[in-house]
Design a protein around this motif. Structure first.
Motif, PDB file in Angstrom:
ATOM      1  N   ASN A   1     -36.153 -67.717 -30.103  1.00 24.91           N
ATOM      2  CA  ASN A   1     -35.289 -68.531 -30.956  1.00 24.91           C
ATOM      3  C   ASN A   1     -33.812 -68.225 -30.802  1.00 24.91           C
ATOM      4  O   ASN A   1     -32.990 -68.752 -31.547  1.00 24.91           O
ATOM      5  CB  ASN A   1     -35.683 -68.327 -32.421  1.00 24.91           C
ATOM      6  CG  ASN A   1     -37.013 -68.988 -32.716  1.00 24.91           C
ATOM      7  OD1 ASN A   1     -37.373 -69.968 -32.069  1.00 24.91           O
ATOM      8  ND2 ASN A   1     -37.752 -68.455 -33.659  1.00 24.91           N
ATOM      9  N   SER A   2     -33.463 -67.374 -29.851  1.00 26.33           N
ATOM     10  CA  SER A   2     -32.048 -67.052 -29.664  1.00 26.33           C
ATOM     11  C   SER A   2     -31.494 -67.844 -28.493  1.00 26.33           C
ATOM     12  O   SER A   2     -32.205 -68.589 -27.828  1.00 26.33           O
ATOM     13  CB  SER A   2     -31.904 -65.560 -29.377  1.00 26.33           C
ATOM     14  OG  SER A   2     -32.388 -65.294 -28.074  1.00 26.33           O
ATOM     15  N   ASP A   3     -30.214 -67.654 -28.248  1.00 26.28           N
ATOM     16  CA  ASP A   3     -29.595 -68.299 -27.099  1.00 26.28           C
ATOM     17  C   ASP A   3     -30.263 -67.847 -25.801  1.00 26.28           C
ATOM     18  O   ASP A   3     -30.443 -68.635 -24.880  1.00 26.28           O
ATOM     19  CB  ASP A   3     -28.103 -67.938 -27.067  1.00 26.28           C
ATOM     20  CG  ASP A   3     -27.416 -68.487 -25.855  1.00 26.28           C
ATOM     21  OD1 ASP A   3     -27.191 -69.701 -25.821  1.00 26.28           O
ATOM     22  OD2 ASP A   3     -27.138 -67.713 -24.918  1.00 26.28           O
ATOM     23  N   HIS A   4     -30.644 -66.578 -25.756  1.00 25.22           N
ATOM     24  CA  HIS A   4     -31.330 -66.072 -24.559  1.00 25.22           C
ATOM     25  C   HIS A   4     -32.629 -66.835 -24.333  1.00 25.22           C
ATOM     26  O   HIS A   4     -32.968 -67.199 -23.220  1.00 25.22           O
ATOM     27  CB  HIS A   4     -31.632 -64.581 -24.727  1.00 25.22           C
ATOM     28  CG  HIS A   4     -30.409 -63.754 -24.966  1.00 25.22           C
ATOM     29  ND1 HIS A   4     -29.725 -63.778 -26.153  1.00 25.22           N
ATOM     30  CD2 HIS A   4     -29.731 -62.915 -24.168  1.00 25.22           C
ATOM     31  CE1 HIS A   4     -28.689 -62.971 -26.084  1.00 25.22           C
ATOM     32  NE2 HIS A   4     -28.665 -62.434 -24.875  1.00 25.22           N
TER      33      HIS A   4
ATOM     34  N   ILE B   1     -28.186 -75.327 -25.863  1.00 23.78           N
ATOM     35  CA  ILE B   1     -28.332 -74.567 -24.620  1.00 23.78           C
ATOM     36  C   ILE B   1     -27.002 -74.536 -23.871  1.00 23.78           C
ATOM     37  O   ILE B   1     -26.603 -73.518 -23.314  1.00 23.78           O
ATOM     38  CB  ILE B   1     -29.440 -75.187 -23.742  1.00 23.78           C
ATOM     39  CG1 ILE B   1     -30.798 -74.807 -24.294  1.00 23.78           C
ATOM     40  CG2 ILE B   1     -29.312 -74.741 -22.297  1.00 23.78           C
ATOM     41  CD1 ILE B   1     -31.934 -75.652 -23.784  1.00 23.78           C
ATOM     42  N   ALA B   2     -26.286 -75.651 -23.911  1.00 27.09           N
ATOM     43  CA  ALA B   2     -25.065 -75.746 -23.125  1.00 27.09           C
ATOM     44  C   ALA B   2     -23.925 -74.908 -23.708  1.00 27.09           C
ATOM     45  O   ALA B   2     -22.878 -74.764 -23.097  1.00 27.09           O
ATOM     46  CB  ALA B   2     -24.640 -77.206 -23.008  1.00 27.09           C
TER      47      ALA B   2
ATOM     48  N   GLN C   1     -21.603 -65.132 -28.158  1.00 23.33           N
ATOM     49  CA  GLN C   1     -21.037 -63.786 -28.237  1.00 23.33           C
ATOM     50  C   GLN C   1     -22.094 -62.725 -28.537  1.00 23.33           C
ATOM     51  O   GLN C   1     -22.035 -61.632 -28.012  1.00 23.33           O
ATOM     52  CB  GLN C   1     -19.989 -63.721 -29.367  1.00 23.33           C
ATOM     53  CG  GLN C   1     -18.863 -64.717 -29.238  1.00 23.33           C
ATOM     54  CD  GLN C   1     -17.899 -64.324 -28.147  1.00 23.33           C
ATOM     55  OE1 GLN C   1     -17.633 -63.140 -27.943  1.00 23.33           O
ATOM     56  NE2 GLN C   1     -17.390 -65.303 -27.417  1.00 23.33           N
ATOM     57  N   TYR C   2     -23.050 -63.056 -29.418  1.00 19.77           N
ATOM     58  CA  TYR C   2     -23.937 -62.000 -29.905  1.00 19.77           C
ATOM     59  C   TYR C   2     -24.823 -61.441 -28.812  1.00 19.77           C
ATOM     60  O   TYR C   2     -25.232 -62.164 -27.906  1.00 19.77           O
ATOM     61  CB  TYR C   2     -24.790 -62.506 -31.083  1.00 19.77           C
ATOM     62  CG  TYR C   2     -25.741 -63.648 -30.781  1.00 19.77           C
ATOM     63  CD1 TYR C   2     -26.957 -63.432 -30.139  1.00 19.77           C
ATOM     64  CD2 TYR C   2     -25.432 -64.950 -31.178  1.00 19.77           C
ATOM     65  CE1 TYR C   2     -27.824 -64.468 -29.898  1.00 19.77           C
ATOM     66  CE2 TYR C   2     -26.303 -65.993 -30.930  1.00 19.77           C
ATOM     67  CZ  TYR C   2     -27.496 -65.743 -30.285  1.00 19.77           C
ATOM     68  OH  TYR C   2     -28.363 -66.772 -30.043  1.00 19.77           O
TER      69      TYR C   2
ATOM     70  N   GLN D   1     -24.800 -66.163 -38.260  1.00 24.42           N
ATOM     71  CA  GLN D   1     -23.544 -66.914 -38.392  1.00 24.42           C
ATOM     72  C   GLN D   1     -23.225 -67.678 -37.119  1.00 24.42           C
ATOM     73  O   GLN D   1     -22.864 -68.845 -37.149  1.00 24.42           O
ATOM     74  CB  GLN D   1     -22.402 -65.959 -38.734  1.00 24.42           C
ATOM     75  CG  GLN D   1     -22.385 -65.611 -40.208  1.00 24.42           C
ATOM     76  CD  GLN D   1     -21.366 -64.544 -40.529  1.00 24.42           C
ATOM     77  OE1 GLN D   1     -20.805 -63.924 -39.620  1.00 24.42           O
ATOM     78  NE2 GLN D   1     -21.125 -64.337 -41.814  1.00 24.42           N
ATOM     79  N   GLU D   2     -23.369 -66.978 -35.997  1.00 26.64           N
ATOM     80  CA  GLU D   2     -23.014 -67.652 -34.753  1.00 26.64           C
ATOM     81  C   GLU D   2     -23.972 -68.793 -34.447  1.00 26.64           C
ATOM     82  O   GLU D   2     -23.553 -69.835 -33.948  1.00 26.64           O
ATOM     83  CB  GLU D   2     -22.980 -66.647 -33.607  1.00 26.64           C
ATOM     84  CG  GLU D   2     -22.051 -67.124 -32.503  1.00 26.64           C
ATOM     85  CD  GLU D   2     -21.977 -66.165 -31.343  1.00 26.64           C
ATOM     86  OE1 GLU D   2     -22.082 -64.951 -31.567  1.00 26.64           O
ATOM     87  OE2 GLU D   2     -21.816 -66.645 -30.210  1.00 26.64           O
ATOM     88  N   GLU D   3     -25.245 -68.608 -34.760  1.00 29.08           N
ATOM     89  CA  GLU D   3     -26.188 -69.706 -34.542  1.00 29.08           C
ATOM     90  C   GLU D   3     -25.788 -70.926 -35.372  1.00 29.08           C
ATOM     91  O   GLU D   3     -25.892 -72.062 -34.908  1.00 29.08           O
ATOM     92  CB  GLU D   3     -27.608 -69.258 -34.914  1.00 29.08           C
ATOM     93  CG  GLU D   3     -28.305 -68.461 -33.822  1.00 29.08           C
ATOM     94  CD  GLU D   3     -28.655 -69.306 -32.598  1.00 29.08           C
ATOM     95  OE1 GLU D   3     -29.331 -70.330 -32.742  1.00 29.08           O
ATOM     96  OE2 GLU D   3     -28.220 -68.940 -31.485  1.00 29.08           O
TER      97      GLU D   3
END
Lengths: 295, 318, 258
Positions: free
Chosen positions: B170-173, C104-105, C111-112, C126-128
């Motif tokens: 669920n993260s950016d990764h 995704i883009a 940052q995290y 917060q960043e999400e």
């Protein structure tokens, strides 16, 4: 014994074993060339071929040649059925789904064989008496010659079919461009069916030859040779018919050399080491051309 | 901590208490609790393979190789150096992760069925290496491994694995991995370093398989370098659970791992039919329900809503 | 800073085996300009895009962007330098929601660290939230806010093209490459698209280079045209000049019999 005598002897043994790999590899390569599928169940067809031959000889009292023909025809039908039932419905599915199905088919054949034929090995009947043929310091056996001879004869037959018949032409067309071939009026389903039939027949022949060579057959005998033959097909360049022959012979020789000069426990690792080296350094195989992926 | 996390935590604690309670009252025999430990080990294996195959879209059929690395290295530590179990597990997992990295870097250049075959090859090479390593028993097998795996620690580690992998996804990764699965070229053109993330997912999956391996060897107390235990057949076992639960579906992986661990134990009398049935189900699922028996993504309200809206959007523009 | 973000292509060649798909093409694009790459089918337009974005190997020549040579750099690196693109055959992540496609883009700006995501720290949450807000903003630019939860593959064609543009915008690009953005759109949709592209250039201050077969759109929208034929640049300049160039007319109408 000198090391080169051992080497020469292993070369002979390796060519015999390698011609079996080549026979199986041909089935992999033809199927891959035509529908881009690694037919994982192919090794199991080879196993079934050996059992079919076994029962043809022991129960039907056939001699070697008719038994082999019967086994090849039956295996061809099994191969066609496999394609029809398991692979055809998935022709437009993602490759992974088809690959999983192929693994499933392989497991199905293996576990069914275990139920029907029993899990323990069976001694393969000796259809021809064993003789040893001395060639100077090294020797061969009539079985090795038979394996090699039958394998070469079948490969020549296949070559003639692929290169000089209408079916062969259709098969090559389908492997180049399925859609275009269809537009030219080629019945793709039929071509794919026959390709499975041919490949399966060759695998069945290989199964019987190996049964005779090692004197025994069991339900798991298809897994390793199946994987190794696949490696042979990749080594030669998957989808390329002569590549399977070259790859199979090289694999057989390499395996025997490692067993003779390094360690017999590494027998099965040789294939995978070759596979990884080929995939990393020459993914299109020894006879393959480089292709670039289209964006 | 929000309400949902709290409820989930409570439910998980209840399951644990329930198992122990039932055992105290003699309703569950220690044999049953052992099977539940095995189910937890299988959850770790399937969920970690899901990260590689389901979420990142790579196709590994050599997952048992990492299980083997974790199993043998942690067992070697506890047997030879009497290392505390959790330290041994961690070292085994890190070791498996490193092996995953070493294998992943070259292998992940390959795609689809070529990658599958390469992972199979690497898996078998790991097995042959173990077969030839006398320090861990070689072909005789590795015996005398202490019985450290309990329902408690395997349950805890299964929860931890699911938690970590779910949060990763669920993260950016995780989104980068999903993007690679969907379309690697598009992902690259959006700034996703695909090699990095494929390797990351692969080594992370290997790491958790290593944990499962450590639990596995201290569960069986004896490791044999056979195909069924650390080789191709074991990899296929994990793959079957993954596929039936649904690629890219963590809930499905957990359910499939539990069910496919327990059912064969119940049907011991029919053991020889197990693979026949599995393989037929596998083929049928691929033909009729390629997303797995439980669908492609994790079950949940959001997914249901999405699919309804998707259908609506589709219909209104037809 | 803006002045450094111009695109300069010198003698670009791309070969596929024996075929010269792009042959010694040179052109440049100033910041905040609207350019179009036009030419008959098979002229090598998409190949130029692929070369610019690192998706195919440049055989020789230079590509300079923002004072940096980017030829043969990996695609993800070029994306981070500020070149975003869409694809002729739409490459959305079809099984993901529209919102996820956009989120995704944002990848390169995240940052995290990974551990923060695994332990669900405040920084991560917060960043999400910011990423989601950013994605919703980009989606509203293309007027598709109500589609954020739909699966990308379920959208009609024209909307998919707009999602792809929004997704490219999430990169905060300096240069946006659009490969046939109007293909498959009806005249109404094309009109909206034309306005959208203008707005993007004016409001986000970016350069846009597009490949397009709709000549009306191109002539209305673009300040500079580059005409490719058989992999070579045969004309360049403002729409008026290019329109009257005899070589261009010949390339489009045939008549290579001479």
């Amino acid at each position: 014994m000198n090391w080169y005598v051992i080497g020469l002897q292993q070369l002979i043994n390796g060519l015999a074993l390698g011609s079996v790999y080549a026979l199986i590899a041909l089935g992999y390569t033809m199927v891959y060339g035509i529908i881009k599928l690694i037919n994982f169940a192919h090794g199991e067809i080879y196993m079934l071929g050996a059992y079919l031959g076994f029962y043809a000889i022991t129960s039907l009292n056939l001699s070697l040649v008719p038994a082999m023909v019967l086994a090849m025809v039956s295996a061809a039908i099994i191969g066609m059925l496999l394609e029809r039932v398991a692979y055809r419905p998935l022709r437009s599915s993602p490759r992974i789904a088809v690959l999983i199905t192929a693994i499933g088919a392989s497991l199905l054949f293996q576990s069914t064989a275990q139920l029907v034929f029993g899990a323990s090995f069976k001694p393969f009947p000796q259809a021809i008496p064993f003789t040893r043929i001395q060639l100077g310091p090294v020797f061969t056996t009539n079985r090795q010659l038979l394996i090699f001879g039958v394998a070469v004869a079948l490969m020549i037959a296949l070559h003639i079919i692929v290169q000089y018949t209408t079916f062969g032409k259709a098969m090559r067309a389908v492997s180049m461009d399925k859609d275009a071939a269809q537009l030219m009026g080629i019945n793709i389903d039929r071509v794919i069916s026959i390709t499975f039939a041919l490949g399966s027949a060759l695998a069945a022949a290989a199964g019987i030859l190996v049964g005779m060579y090692y004197n025994r057959i069991d339900p798991y005998m298809g897994t390793m040779p199946g994987l190794k033959a696949f490696v042979a097909a990749v080594l030669g360049g998957i989808g390329i018919v002569p590549g399977a022959v070259v790859g199979g012979l090289l694999m057989g020789v390499a395996e025997n050399m490692v067993v003779a000069f390094v360690s017999s426990t590494l027998r099965d690792a040789v294939a995978f080491a070759i596979l990884i080296a080929v995939l990393l350094f020459r993914p299109n195989g020894l006879l393959g051309k480089n292709r670039t992926e289209k964006v | 901590m929000n309400r949902r996390t709290m409820y989930t935590g409570l439910a998980l604690a209840l399951i644990y208490l329930l198992v122990h309670g039932l055992q105290a009252f003699g309703l569950l025999l220690s044999y049953h609790v052992q099977i539940l430990s095995l189910a937890c080990i299988n959850i770790i294996l399937v969920v970690s393979l899901n990260l590689i195959n389901g979420f990142t879209g790579q196709f590994s059929i050599g997952h048992a190789g990492f299980l083997a690395v974790g199993a043998y290295s942690s067992a070697y530590l506890t047997v030879t150096f009497h290392t505390p179990f959790f330290v041994a597990l961690l070292v085994g997992a890190i070791f498996a992760g490193i092996v995953g990295l070493i294998i992943g870097l070259p292998a992940l250049r390959l795609k689809g069925d070529y990658l599958a075959i390469a992972t199979l090859g690497f898996g078998e090479i790991i097995r042959v290496i173990i077969l030839n390593t006398q320090a861990v028993g070689g072909a005789r097998g590795f015996s005398g491994i202490p019985n450290y795996t309990t329902f408690g620690n395997s349950y805890l580690l299964a929860i931890l694995t699911v938690f970590v992998i779910r949060n990763f996804v669920n993260s950016d990764h995780g989104r980068a991995c999903l993007a690679i699965r969907e379309d690697e070229i598009a992902a690259e053109s959006l700034g996703v370093h695909s090699t990095y993330f494929k390797t990351l997912a692969f080594s992370l999956g290997a790491f958790f398989a290593g944990i499962a391996g450590g639990l596995f060897s201290h569960y069986l107390q004896y490791m044999a370098p056979t195909s069924g235990q650390i080789g191709f057949m074991k990899s296929i076992d994990i793959l079957i659970m993954l596929v039936l639960g649904g690629l890219g579906n963590i809930t499905g992986s957990v359910i499939a791992a539990v069910v496919l661990t327990i059912v064969p134990e119940l049907l011991r009398g029919f053991a020889e039919y197990r693979m026949v049935i599995y393989s037929i189900i596998l083929i049928l699922v691929m033909i009729y329900r390629p997303d797995g028996l439980l669908g492609g993504r994790s079950l949940g309200y959001a997914r249901l809503k999405n699919s309804i809206e998707g259908v609506k959007a589709h219909a209104s523009h037809k | 800073m803006l002045a450094t973000n111009n695109l300069q292509v010198n003698d670009l060649c791309v070969n596929f085996g024996g075929l010269q798909a792009v042959n010694k093409v040179s052109f440049s694009l100033k910041p905040q300009s609207l350019g179009a790459l036009i030419g008959p089918n098979g002229a090598g337009k998409t190949t130029v895009f692929n070369a610019l974005t690192g998706l195919c190997r440049v055989s020789s020549g230079q590509i300079e962007f923002g004072n940096e040579h980017i030829a043969n750099q990996p695609a993800h690196y070029i994306a981070r330098r500020g070149i975003a693109r869409t694809f002729q055959n739409i490459r959305l992540f079809k099984n993901l929601t529209v919102l996820d496609n956009l989120r995704i883009a944002y990848h390169q700006n995240r940052q995290y660290p990974l551990l923060s995501a695994i332990f669900l720290t405040t920084k991560f949450r917060q960043e999400e939230k910011q990423i989601t807000a950013k994605a919703e903003e980009a989606l509203s630019l293309v007027n598709l806010s109500e589609r954020s939860q739909s699966l990308a593959g379920s959208l009609p064609y024209g909307e998919q093209r707009r999602v792809e543009i929004a997704r490219a915008l999430m990169l905060n690009p300096h240069l946006l490459l659009l490969d046939e953005p109007a293909a498959g759109m009806n005249p109404q949709e094309t009109q909206t698209l034309l306005q959208l592209i203008r707005d993007l250039r004016d409001n986000l201050k970016l350069s846009i280079l597009l490949i397009e077969h709709d000549m009306k759109l191109v002539m209305n929208l673009c300040e500079e045209l580059f005409v490719l034929d058989y992999g070579q640049l045969i004309a360049a300049g403002c729409p008026k000049t290019v329109q009257n160039d005899p070589r261009v007319i010949q390339a489009y109408l045939g008549g290579k019999t001479a």
